[in-house]
Motif scaffolding. Structure first.
Motif, PDB file in Angstrom:
ATOM      1  N   ILE A 135       0.834  -1.154  -0.019  1.00  0.00           N
ATOM      2  CA  ILE A 135      -0.021  -0.065   0.057  1.00  0.00           C
ATOM      3  C   ILE A 135       0.811   1.143   0.036  1.00  0.00           C
ATOM      4  CG2 ILE A 135      -1.632   1.197   1.668  1.00  0.00           C
ATOM      5  CD1 ILE A 135      -2.638  -1.358   2.463  1.00  0.00           C
ATOM      6  N   SER A 140      -3.098  -5.030   1.157  1.00  0.00           N
ATOM      7  CA  SER A 140      -4.550  -4.910   1.116  1.00  0.00           C
ATOM      8  C   SER A 140      -5.068  -6.298   0.994  1.00  0.00           C
ATOM      9  CB  SER A 140      -5.243  -3.937  -0.113  1.00  0.00           C
ATOM     10  OG  SER A 140      -4.890  -4.703  -1.262  1.00  0.00           O
ATOM     11  N   SER A 180      -5.887  -1.840   5.882  1.00  0.00           N
ATOM     12  CA  SER A 180      -5.770  -0.533   5.085  1.00  0.00           C
ATOM     13  C   SER A 180      -5.851  -0.826   3.725  1.00  0.00           C
ATOM     14  CB  SER A 180      -4.150  -0.171   5.589  1.00  0.00           C
ATOM     15  OG  SER A 180      -4.113   0.133   6.890  1.00  0.00           O
ATOM     16  N   LYS A 193      -2.322   5.968   2.197  1.00  0.00           N
ATOM     17  CA  LYS A 193      -2.649   4.824   3.256  1.00  0.00           C
ATOM     18  C   LYS A 193      -3.900   5.320   3.884  1.00  0.00           C
ATOM     19  CE  LYS A 193      -0.833   1.348   5.970  1.00  0.00           C
ATOM     20  NZ  LYS A 193       0.437   0.981   6.616  1.00  0.00           N
ATOM     21  N   GLY A 241      -5.218   1.704   0.013  1.00  0.00           N
ATOM     22  CA  GLY A 241      -4.542   3.044  -0.669  1.00  0.00           C
ATOM     23  C   GLY A 241      -5.500   3.806  -1.474  1.00  0.00           C
TER      24      GLY A 241
END
Length: 583
Positions: free
Chosen positions: A473, A572, A504, A478, A506
């Motif tokens: 990411i 991710s 998380s 992020k 991006g």
């Protein structure tokens, strides 16, 4: 001195603006200092700037312009890069439709004018201005840009890859090309006439841009109506450039000359290599492959940048226990370590990292590779050449007569190579190699299916690693995101870790070209072949049975390794699901 410079001196002499003695003195100093003849004459006071500009304007029918009184539109500066303007001492001053007016110091420098014409794709109208005025305007209007020299010898900062048309790429080509040098470039008398400066600049620009955008591969693909250029960045192909199809032959020939290939052979695939010098002490190799297709030859170039090669095992992405298992295995005096995964999954990097750890003065390391991607001091590397009978099997036989301690075989492709490799592992040698399988347990059954006895496999193999590369990411964009428990459960996350788990993503930004990802991390499945597994191998157990037992003994699967990286915020959930199978 150049033809243009010599002509200027003769013209000034003929016009009686300087004497023959003054010209000879100026030429002598010019050779020592490497400056333009006009600059030297001005410095020596043999001619004043006003007289020189008036003469050049009249001689070359180029109007003179006073830049002090002229305001330059800064939008025009995007057409001509700073490095090009400074190198050729010129600056764009105005635009009239498809025509661009530029101020130059030396209107006899046709190469500089052609360079601007190629970069902009516009008709060029030349005006003459004082050297001091042009250089002052360059420093005044252009933003400060010393990045080309500052980055020499260091890994270039990643730039976003964008889909570009030819005009957009032209703006890049002029940047930092003075830092790029082809090493040991082969001259070819049969090179086509269209192999002129623009084609050379275009190819160099494509290579330079690939380096700057952290691409791992360049794809140049001919179609019926255009020539497409794509870069593979972080494992994903991205379109970069569309060229007119008429440039196909010239572009292909230029790349073939650089990579020492036969430009007259267009019916058969060819393989070569380009070595570029980037900056003072950094060299980058491009492994070149050509393939005849319906509309012409497709070219793929793999970038091999040793300065970006990560050889620190602790930074490759291993978790603590798998890393310790791997380190324990490579410290064994003999046995076989196998790394498995698809093409482009980082297997070679893992093997090179292990060899780097083992590369000591008291150890004889020999490798058989196809091709040799990176050269290492202290390691004896052999390039496989099937066309002359030097294959993996024959190289291995020769290695055993060279008193090796560690042997690396690029790939076990057949029974003969596999048989020699396992026998070498049983007779006091540490053998490292690769296979193409989906996971670590199926690697064992693959060897047996090749025809190698289960007894020999169980006795020789000490560790198997399966790996994949997942995109990381982008740290700039992020953002933490809550994922439903159902999605985590479906992905295979252990029930005790689901509660309160967060992931998380991006969001996408210019730094990562709005993809949300920048860079890659390796996911590992490390399977030490312990006694319980050896027993199952001897009993002819299936890969599913081996996998079940390996998990019971503590092996984390590729999916589990990926999920751990998800919870750590490294990659991710979407990316892990893309590169790994469900357990």
């Amino acid at each position: 001195m150049t033809v243009g410079t010599s002509l200027l001196g003769q013209l000034l002499l003929k016009a009686r603006l300087i004497t023959e003695e003054q010209l000879n003195e100026a030429v002598r100093i010019q050779k020592l200092e490497g400056k333009r003849l006009g600059s030297v004459l001005l410095k020596l006071g043999y001619i004043n700037e006003e007289s020189l500009i008036t003469f050049l304007s009249r001689q070359y029918n180029a109007p003179a312009i006073n830049l002090t009184d002229h305001k330059i539109d800064t939008n025009l500066l995007k057409l001509v890069p700073y490095e090009t303007a400074k190198k050729f001492q010129l600056i764009p001053i105005s635009k009239d439709g498809a025509a661009l007016r530029i101020a130059v110091v030396d209107p006899s420098n046709n190469f500089a004018i052609d360079e601007v014409r190629f970069l902009t794709g516009m008709k060029i109208s030349v005006h003459v201005a004082a050297e001091s005025a042009i250089m002052d305007s360059i420093e005044k209007y252009y933003p400060r840009r010393d990045t080309a020299k500052a980055s020499a010898g260091a890994a270039p900062k990643g730039k976003p890859v964008e889909s570009m048309e030819l005009d957009d790429m032209n703006k890049i080509i002029g940047s930092a090309l003075d830092e790029l040098t082809v090493v040991e470039e082969k001259e070819d008398k049969d090179a086509p006439r269209e192999m002129d400066a623009p084609i050379v600049k275009l190819v160099n620009g494509i290579l330079m841009n690939a380096i700057n955008t952290r691409a791992s591969d360049i794809h140049i693909e001919p179609a019926e109506t255009l020539l497409r250029v794509r870069y593979r960045v972080d494992g994903v192909l991205q379109p970069v450039l569309k060229l007119p199809v008429k440039m196909k032959n010239a572009l292909t020939s230029r790349i073939k000359i650089m990579s020492h290939l036969d430009i007259s052979e267009r019916r058969l695939p060819q393989d070569g290599r380009i070595k570029l010098k980037f900056g003072e002490d950094r060299e980058i190799d491009f492994r070149v492959s050509t393939l005849p297709t319906l509309w012409g030859e497709k070219i793929v170039m793999r970038l091999l940048d040793k300065s970006n090669l990560q050889l620190d095992l602790t930074r490759l992405g291993f978790d603590e226990k798998p890393l310790q298992d791997f380190l324990d295995a490579i410290e064994k005096p003999y046995g076989m370590i196998l790394v498995t995964g698809p093409t482009g999954s980082g297997k070679t990097t893992t093997l090179y990292s292990a060899l780097s750890q083992l590369n000591k003065p008291g150890v004889n390391i020999m490798t058989a590779e196809d091709p040799v991607e990176y050269n290492f001091f202290g390691i004896n590397q052999v390039q496989i050449k099937d066309d002359i009978g030097l294959n993996f099997a024959s190289a291995l036989r020769s290695f055993l007569r060279q008193d090796p301690d560690v042997i690396m075989v690029g790939e076990i492709r057949d029974f003969e190579t596999g048989e020699i490799a396992v026998k070498a592992a049983l007779t006091g040698h540490l053998v490292l190699s690769t296979l193409h399988t989906n996971d670590a347990p199926s690697t064992v059954t693959r060897l047996i299916n090749m025809g190698i006895e289960p007894l020999i496999v169980s006795a020789s193999v000490v560790l198997v690693i399966a790996q994949r590369l997942a995109r990381k990411i982008c740290p700039k964009c992020k953002e933490e995101q809550k994922i439903s428990e159902a999605a985590l459960r479906k992905a295979g996350l252990a029930p005790e870790r689901i509660s309160g788990a967060s992931c998380s993503i991006g969001l996408g930004c210019p730094e990562c070209n709005n993809t949300g990802y920048k860079g890659r991390v390796a996911l590992y499945e490390v399977m030490p072949v312990k006694d319980e597994l050896k027993e199952l191998i001897l009993q002819g157990a299936s890969s599913a049975e081996l996998k079940k037992e390996a998990i019971r003994l503590g092996m984390a699967t590729l999916r589990q390794s990926g999920l751990k990286k998800v919870l750590e915020g490294v990659t991710s959930m979407e990316e892990v699901l893309r590169v790994t199978f469900e357990d």
